[in-house]
Structures are given as C-alpha cells and as structure tokens.
Scaffold this motif. Sequence first.
Motif, PDB file in Angstrom:
ATOM      1  N   LYS A 153       0.826  -1.196   0.000  1.00 49.85           N
ATOM      2  CA  LYS A 153       0.000   0.000   0.000  1.00 49.85           C
ATOM      3  C   LYS A 153       0.864   1.252   0.000  1.00 49.85           C
ATOM      4  CE  LYS A 153      -3.696  -2.128   2.770  1.00 49.85           C
ATOM      5  NZ  LYS A 153      -4.414  -2.054   4.059  1.00 49.85           N
ATOM      6  N   CYS A 183       0.952   5.781   4.480  1.00 47.92           N
ATOM      7  CA  CYS A 183      -0.208   6.071   5.326  1.00 47.92           C
ATOM      8  C   CYS A 183      -0.136   7.528   5.786  1.00 47.92           C
ATOM      9  CB  CYS A 183      -0.215   5.118   6.519  1.00 47.92           C
ATOM     10  SG  CYS A 183      -1.580   5.367   7.662  1.00 47.92           S
ATOM     11  N   ARG A 210      -2.032   9.214   7.555  1.00 49.70           N
ATOM     12  CA  ARG A 210      -2.423   9.424   8.945  1.00 49.70           C
ATOM     13  C   ARG A 210      -1.205   9.603   9.846  1.00 49.70           C
ATOM     14  NH1 ARG A 210      -5.490   3.974   8.470  1.00 49.70           N
ATOM     15  NH2 ARG A 210      -4.861   4.199   6.310  1.00 49.70           N
ATOM     16  N   TYR A 216       0.535  -3.559   7.601  1.00 48.00           N
ATOM     17  CA  TYR A 216      -0.285  -2.563   6.907  1.00 48.00           C
ATOM     18  C   TYR A 216      -0.419  -2.898   5.426  1.00 48.00           C
ATOM     19  CZ  TYR A 216      -1.608   1.974   4.902  1.00 48.00           C
ATOM     20  OH  TYR A 216      -2.231   2.977   4.203  1.00 48.00           O
ATOM     21  N   TRP A 252      -9.897  -4.108   5.362  1.00 48.45           N
ATOM     22  CA  TRP A 252     -10.590  -3.291   6.362  1.00 48.45           C
ATOM     23  C   TRP A 252     -10.897  -4.090   7.639  1.00 48.45           C
ATOM     24  CZ3 TRP A 252     -15.513  -4.361   8.193  1.00 48.45           C
ATOM     25  CH2 TRP A 252     -16.266  -5.300   7.475  1.00 48.45           C
ATOM     26  N   ASN A 284      -7.761  -4.131   9.602  1.00 51.62           N
ATOM     27  CA  ASN A 284      -7.548  -2.821  10.222  1.00 51.62           C
ATOM     28  C   ASN A 284      -8.357  -2.677  11.511  1.00 51.62           C
ATOM     29  OD1 ASN A 284      -5.763  -1.934   8.279  1.00 51.62           O
ATOM     30  ND2 ASN A 284      -7.359  -1.049   6.994  1.00 51.62           N
ATOM     31  N   PHE A 322      -8.889   3.479   9.380  1.00 57.42           N
ATOM     32  CA  PHE A 322      -8.830   4.014   8.015  1.00 57.42           C
ATOM     33  C   PHE A 322      -9.719   5.228   7.754  1.00 57.42           C
ATOM     34  CE2 PHE A 322     -11.564   0.279   8.236  1.00 57.42           C
ATOM     35  CZ  PHE A 322     -12.760   0.734   7.720  1.00 57.42           C
ATOM     36  N   GLU A 333      -8.114   8.560   7.119  1.00 57.77           N
ATOM     37  CA  GLU A 333      -7.469   8.853   5.832  1.00 57.77           C
ATOM     38  C   GLU A 333      -8.208   9.965   5.091  1.00 57.77           C
ATOM     39  OE1 GLU A 333      -4.159   8.135   3.439  1.00 57.77           O
ATOM     40  OE2 GLU A 333      -4.699   7.271   5.382  1.00 57.77           O
TER      41      GLU A 333
END
Length: 374
Positions: A2, A5, A7, A222, A227, A230, A276, A279
Amino acid sequence: MKKYCSRLDLLRFLAALAVAFFFHYIIVFGDSPVSGNIVGDALNKYGGYVVELFYIISGFVMYTAYSERIREGKTNFTKYLTDRVVRLYPAMIISVIATIIPMWAGYALWDEAVSNDSAVTLFAIFLNLLGLNGGTVLEHTFMTTVNGPSWYITVLLICYLLFYGIIKLCRGSKGAENVAFMVMIILGIFFYINPMNIPMMFVCCTRGYIFFFIGVFLAQIYGKTNWIGNLILCAISVIMICMYFFASHHDLLMSESLEFGLFIVLPIVMFFIGFFPLEYICSNVVVKFLGGISFGIFLWNLPVFIWVRFVEKYMDESFTYGSVTTYIIIVAINCVVGILSYILIDKLLVNFIKKRIQSKAQKQSEDKPEEKSS
C-alpha cells in the motif's frame, strides 16, 4: 504494498508538539501553564517517550519506500547513505551551531551557562558536528550532546545502516529478513533492561533498535491487511492500552519507560494505521505540511528555549514561564522556526545539495567513456 499512510503525518506532528511543548518545556523552564490537569501532567511526564513514535514511523516509512529497491539493487549503498545523511545532517549541524552561539555568548558575558541542558565543550561540539551525539559512541548523552533532541538523528542513522545491511545480507529472503529484524528488537529489549557500557548498545540506541524495527513489521502488516484486519488492529491497540493501565494500577510494571513505549506509544500508532476513516481527514496538503514541519519543531525546540533564556538574562528580565501568554509566544516562535527550517533547510538547502551531488555524479559518468576512449 500500500501507499504511504498519510495518517502518520498527523500523528508525527502531534508527537512533536508533545515532546517540545510539554516534556522539554517544563524540563528547561521548570514551569508550564499546561500543568495541573491529567492530560498536561501525563504529557509533561511521558512526553519524552514519544520519541519512540518517531522511530516506529521511520521504520514504517523505510520499509515501505526502500525494501524493494534495496532487494532489487535499484539503490546502492553509497546513494542510500548519501540520501539519508543529506536529509538529516544539514538541519542537525545548523541547529548545533545555533545552540552553541547563545551558550558561548553567555560564558563570554557572564562567565556562566545560560542553560544546563546543552554541552558546550569542544569535544562535544566536534562529535556533534560529525553527527556522533552522546548515547551512541559515548554513554552520557547530557555531557556530549549540544542540541539534546539531535541524539535521535544519530541513532536513526544507525538504524538505517542496519536496515540496509540486513536486507542486503539476506539476499531477497523475506523470512531471513524478518528473523534478523526480530533479533534486533530482542537485542534492543535485552540491552535496554540490562544496560552495558558498550558503544551502540547504550539505552539511547536500544530505544531506536526496538521501535524502528517494530515499525518495519507494522509496515508489512499494513501492506497486507484489509478493512477487517484494520479493525482487528484497532481492537488490539485498545486492549494493549488497557493492559498497560491495569498493570500500572496494580504496580506490575517492571520498566516503566519501555512498557510505556510498547503498550501506549505502539498501540497509538497501530490505531492510527488501522483506523482508516482518518485517511479522509489526513489526505490533504495541510496535514502533509504539518508532518513536514514536525521534524523542525522537534529538532529546534531546545535551541529556541536556550535563546529565550539568553534574551531573558541579557535583558535582565524574569519571564513568567507558567503564564499562558509567555507559553503561547514561545510555542509560536518555535513553530515559526520549525516552518523556516522545513522550507529553507529541509526543502531548499537539501534539494540544492542533492542537485549538486547528482550533477557531480552525472559529470563523472560522462567523463568515464572519454577516459576509456583516450
């Protein structure tokens, strides 16, 4: 894997504020208007341990950005090391010089230290300008570090070198890499609990080893979770925090600082990675900018505080550091310096140095064929 991130940019900014304006503020000035409540007192006490968060994020980013490039030979050791040094050292060296000036001026004017939070011996300055802060090659950080927060950079560079070496030595075997990463975490914990007078194994270094390589594992998690995964990550983080408070309430903690990092700081990062919906809030230029200036706020807070001390003494005034007005002014100055550092050093100066290095490398590569033909 991915993408990065975003965040973590917000989290990194909040962590820089916690270290600079809670933990270091009350250490340097001895008073703070944010004290006297549960949150403020907790941040004043534990803010210094938030540095572990920076190591986790650094390990996370390095694995995401560099692991495949190192495995596939897309970056060699010289370029890898040069990129890391150019990224970190200019701001560190300039901050060291900015710290020395008021300290030496204080000795020249009053024959006494402006602040006791900075080492000003020639040996300490020499080490720091080379990027060798206390707590790495020498044990006593406070005796050999000019700008206190810069010890983090030295340890981070050591982690970068270990990271590159492990991936190269494992020759593409991710299983072997993970075993080596885990060994570094175990060694870090062992030497943290059982400190020994060995360079690169002091507590400052072991903090980096533990949490940098935990960040490496978080990057792998990650990259593979959906989802549901997560949500599980968020649930685990909440459970870990509850475990810490339960153990703290029943006096079961053995090494408070280490356990705070493992059961408070780490779960906070896990929650930010797993939650998430954040984000949608963090995927914008504002949060990216805040993440960018966090390094400057963290690195420059002690030089700014020492300059404030110098001005106070030079003006023969007595600032009220517990005043909200004084606090806001000092915080604002530190934020402005952090922004200037980000723009002038992290962006303009670092990019200028990188272009010069690239230009020189390109010129050398163009000259080689000519040398062969002659």
